[in-house]
Design an enzyme around this catalytic site. Structure first.
Site, mmCIF file in Angstrom:
data_model
loop_
_atom_site.group_PDB
_atom_site.id
_atom_site.type_symbol
_atom_site.label_atom_id
_atom_site.label_comp_id
_atom_site.label_asym_id
_atom_site.label_seq_id
_atom_site.Cartn_x
_atom_site.Cartn_y
_atom_site.Cartn_z
ATOM 1 N N GLY A 1 0.789 -1.232 0.000
ATOM 2 C CA GLY A 1 0.000 0.000 0.000
ATOM 3 C C GLY A 1 0.820 1.281 0.000
ATOM 4 N N ARG B 1 -15.389 -15.433 -9.761
ATOM 5 C CA ARG B 1 -14.930 -14.046 -9.941
ATOM 6 C C ARG B 1 -16.129 -13.098 -9.923
ATOM 7 N NH1 ARG B 1 -10.182 -12.109 -12.043
ATOM 8 N NH2 ARG B 1 -9.607 -14.154 -12.813
ATOM 9 N N ARG C 1 -5.633 -8.491 -8.737
ATOM 10 C CA ARG C 1 -6.666 -9.328 -9.362
ATOM 11 C C ARG C 1 -7.046 -8.706 -10.687
ATOM 12 N NH1 ARG C 1 -6.400 -13.974 -7.471
ATOM 13 N NH2 ARG C 1 -8.446 -14.510 -8.280
ATOM 14 N N LEU D 1 -9.726 -7.666 -13.301
ATOM 15 C CA LEU D 1 -11.150 -7.337 -13.203
ATOM 16 C C LEU D 1 -11.853 -7.641 -14.524
ATOM 17 C CD1 LEU D 1 -10.725 -3.993 -11.255
ATOM 18 C CD2 LEU D 1 -11.722 -6.118 -10.358
ATOM 19 N N HIS E 1 1.295 0.791 -13.028
ATOM 20 C CA HIS E 1 2.038 -0.416 -13.426
ATOM 21 C C HIS E 1 3.532 -0.090 -13.478
ATOM 22 C CE1 HIS E 1 2.692 -4.276 -15.352
ATOM 23 N NE2 HIS E 1 3.551 -3.658 -16.130
ATOM 24 N N GLY F 1 -8.376 -5.709 -21.257
ATOM 25 C CA GLY F 1 -7.127 -6.467 -21.358
ATOM 26 C C GLY F 1 -6.313 -6.351 -20.073
ATOM 27 N N ALA G 1 9.074 6.807 -8.131
ATOM 28 C CA ALA G 1 8.466 7.544 -9.255
ATOM 29 C C ALA G 1 6.945 7.375 -9.253
ATOM 30 C CB ALA G 1 9.054 7.062 -10.577
#
Ligand code: GRF
Length: 199
Positions: free
Chosen positions: A13, A66, A92, A94, A110, A144, A174
């Site tokens: 976190g 899911r 996870r 989605l 990411h 995706g 960053a």
């Protein structure tokens, strides 16, 4: 007016913490209304509690599918009238069920310069490649994996003596600037401001 944000996390976190800090600045125009976490004992939950932000653990493995897991996430978000969902280390994938509930209002951070090195091992994959640089990306989430429209990126050099931990650490630093900047920019846009952010 303040943008109502939900943060979904799975682990440490540190990105959540960076968002909390930014949201607490007087000039900030977003507020974290709720933190959802799919892993019990994740430190992200402690960070939310420390900041007095409502937080819920919804462990994915307790659901038969899911679909049921995502329905539970959506039910938790609903009362908070969330305008932006931030995936900050949420591990996870989605499905369209969740994504379609928040059209163009889910973003992810990411640890690579997408489209390079998508997936769960982005830092390791960059390190073992011939690449001389990597970085981090904030992008809208589509159906995706790490493929949605890119909002902002920050480049980071890969040094000869880097190991996964050192590179991960520089990327994380960053991310902790890039992600709050993007959320602040989206908050300003949502309130009809055209003024550019600082990146
Ligand atoms: C970050 O590197 C993020 O890019 C990736 O997962 C990591 C989460 O770190 N998706 P933290 O939980 O925010 O510390």
């Amino acid at each position: 007016m303040t943008l109502r944000v939900a943060v979904l996390a799975s682990g440490n976190g540190s990105n959540l913490e960076a968002l909390i800090e930014r949201s607490q600045k007087p000039a900030s125009r977003f507020r974290i209304e709720i933190v959802l976490c799919n892993i019990e004992n994740a430190f992200a939950l402690t960070r939310a509690h420390r900041a007095n932000i409502p937080a819920m653990c919804i462990p994915h493995q307790k659901f038969a599918s899911r679909k049921q897991f995502e329905e539970s996430l959506l039910a938790a978000l609903k009362p908070h009238n969330i305008q932006l969902v931030v995936l900050a280390g949420f591990m996870r994938i989605l499905s369209p069920l969740f994504i379609n509930a928040y059209p163009n209002a889910i973003i992810n951070v990411h640890p690579s310069l997408l489209p390079a090195f998508p997936g769960a091992h982005a830092v390791r994959n960059a390190l073992v490649s011939d690449a001389k640089k990597t970085g981090c990306t904030v992008h809208f989430v589509d159906k995706g994996v790490d493929t949605g429209p890119i909002i902002a990126q920050q480049e980071i050099p890969i040094f000869d003596d880097d190991i996964e931990e050192t590179l991960q650490q520089r990327i994380a630093q960053a991310e902790h600037v890039l992600l709050p900047n993007v959320v602040e920019r989206l908050a300003n846009q949502a309130h009809g401001e055209t003024k550019s952010p600082t990146f």
